[in-house]
Design a protein around this motif. Structure first.
Motif, PDB file in Angstrom:
ATOM      1  N   THR A  27       1.084  -1.274   0.049  1.00  0.00           N
ATOM      2  CA  THR A  27       0.138  -0.037  -0.014  1.00  0.00           C
ATOM      3  C   THR A  27       0.958   1.192  -0.045  1.00  0.00           C
ATOM      4  O   THR A  27       1.649   1.399   0.738  1.00  0.00           O
ATOM      5  CB  THR A  27      -0.777  -0.244   1.323  1.00  0.00           C
ATOM      6  OG1 THR A  27      -1.614  -1.225   1.401  1.00  0.00           O
ATOM      7  CG2 THR A  27      -1.828   1.357   1.243  1.00  0.00           C
ATOM      8  N   GLY A  28       0.680   2.109  -0.982  1.00  0.00           N
ATOM      9  CA  GLY A  28       1.556   3.286  -1.068  1.00  0.00           C
ATOM     10  C   GLY A  28       2.683   3.122  -2.186  1.00  0.00           C
ATOM     11  O   GLY A  28       2.769   2.175  -2.829  1.00  0.00           O
ATOM     12  N   ILE A  29       3.472   3.947  -1.997  1.00  0.00           N
ATOM     13  CA  ILE A  29       4.957   4.217  -2.889  1.00  0.00           C
ATOM     14  C   ILE A  29       6.039   3.529  -2.096  1.00  0.00           C
ATOM     15  O   ILE A  29       6.475   4.101  -1.212  1.00  0.00           O
ATOM     16  CB  ILE A  29       5.262   5.458  -3.505  1.00  0.00           C
ATOM     17  CG1 ILE A  29       3.742   5.825  -4.284  1.00  0.00           C
ATOM     18  CG2 ILE A  29       6.302   5.390  -4.192  1.00  0.00           C
ATOM     19  CD1 ILE A  29       3.952   7.487  -4.710  1.00  0.00           C
ATOM     20  N   ASP A  30       6.741   2.463  -2.539  1.00  0.00           N
ATOM     21  CA  ASP A  30       7.849   1.824  -1.953  1.00  0.00           C
ATOM     22  C   ASP A  30       8.982   2.839  -1.763  1.00  0.00           C
ATOM     23  O   ASP A  30       9.039   3.738  -2.698  1.00  0.00           O
ATOM     24  CB  ASP A  30       8.294   0.597  -2.600  1.00  0.00           C
ATOM     25  CG  ASP A  30       9.168  -0.291  -1.785  1.00  0.00           C
ATOM     26  OD1 ASP A  30       9.649  -0.081  -0.642  1.00  0.00           O
ATOM     27  OD2 ASP A  30       9.521  -1.405  -2.406  1.00  0.00           O
ATOM     28  N   GLY A  31       9.661   2.797  -0.554  1.00  0.00           N
ATOM     29  CA  GLY A  31      10.709   3.881  -0.407  1.00  0.00           C
ATOM     30  C   GLY A  31      10.447   5.048   0.300  1.00  0.00           C
ATOM     31  O   GLY A  31      11.031   6.130   0.175  1.00  0.00           O
ATOM     32  N   THR A  32       9.113   5.209   0.508  1.00  0.00           N
ATOM     33  CA  THR A  32       8.417   6.589   0.908  1.00  0.00           C
ATOM     34  C   THR A  32       7.725   6.389   2.420  1.00  0.00           C
ATOM     35  O   THR A  32       7.333   5.191   2.494  1.00  0.00           O
ATOM     36  CB  THR A  32       7.525   7.277  -0.076  1.00  0.00           C
ATOM     37  OG1 THR A  32       6.400   6.258  -0.219  1.00  0.00           O
ATOM     38  CG2 THR A  32       8.143   7.462  -1.631  1.00  0.00           C
TER      39      THR A  32
END
Length: 175
Positions: free
Chosen positions: A72-77
């Motif tokens: 869920t979301g943007i990996d690495g953020t």
């Protein structure tokens, strides 16, 4: 006294002794391991900040290749969550809670099964030279009584798993 009675008394004595010992073992734990990787800090950090890359180097993540993973979301953020369910891996999720570019990523892991617990992880990168980076992987948490007895016994195993994972990371990044 029968053999069965002696065995039951012995087993009960062992359990009582273990529970007594657990009263004096700290509930908080910290495990930390480091390795030097012959790559620049930005290369190393850009790889470890992506939770999906753990499937290539984390012994814990690789333990159950058949687990179901949901991102869920943007990996690495900050805020990225990765949940898992598997027969060997159990159930839980990890969430990126902080990022200092080229320095540190912090992650909260929430275990659901086989037991509920929360741990805090960080991966810190420190440039040693222009072309080498020290990576430190740390884990901390709290185990309630009497689980603190198991955590005390597992610290060595968990540390060894971190060492193995860091060696995999080194091999991948130095290729």
């Amino acid at each position: 006294m029968t053999v069965l009675s002696i065995l039951l008394i012995t087993l009960l004595s062992i359990i009582i002794t273990a529970l007594f010992i657990a009263l004096f073992i700290p509930k908080d734990y910290v495990i930390e391991r480091s390795i030097v990787i012959d790559k620049p800090v930005h290369t190393v950090f850009d790889y470890v900040k992506l939770l999906n890359n753990q499937e290539h180097y984390s012994k814990w993540v690789m333990r159950d290749p058949d687990k179901r993973v949901t991102n869920t979301g943007i990996d690495g953020t900050v805020g990225f969550k990765q949940a898992w369910v598997g027969k060997k891996a159990g159930e839980g999720e990890q969430e990126i809670t902080g990022i200092a570019p080229n320095e540190r990523i912090t992650i909260t892991i929430r275990f659901v099964k086989p037991f509920k617990n929360t741990a805090h992880i960080y991966m810190a990168t420190q440039p040693l030279t222009e072309h080498s980076t020290k990576v430190t992987w740390g884990m901390s948490g709290n185990s309630k009584y009497p689980m603190n007895l198991m955590t005390a016994m597992m610290k060595g195993t968990l540390g060894n798993d971190m060492d193995t994972s860091l060696n995999y990371l080194k091999i991948i990044l130095e290729r």
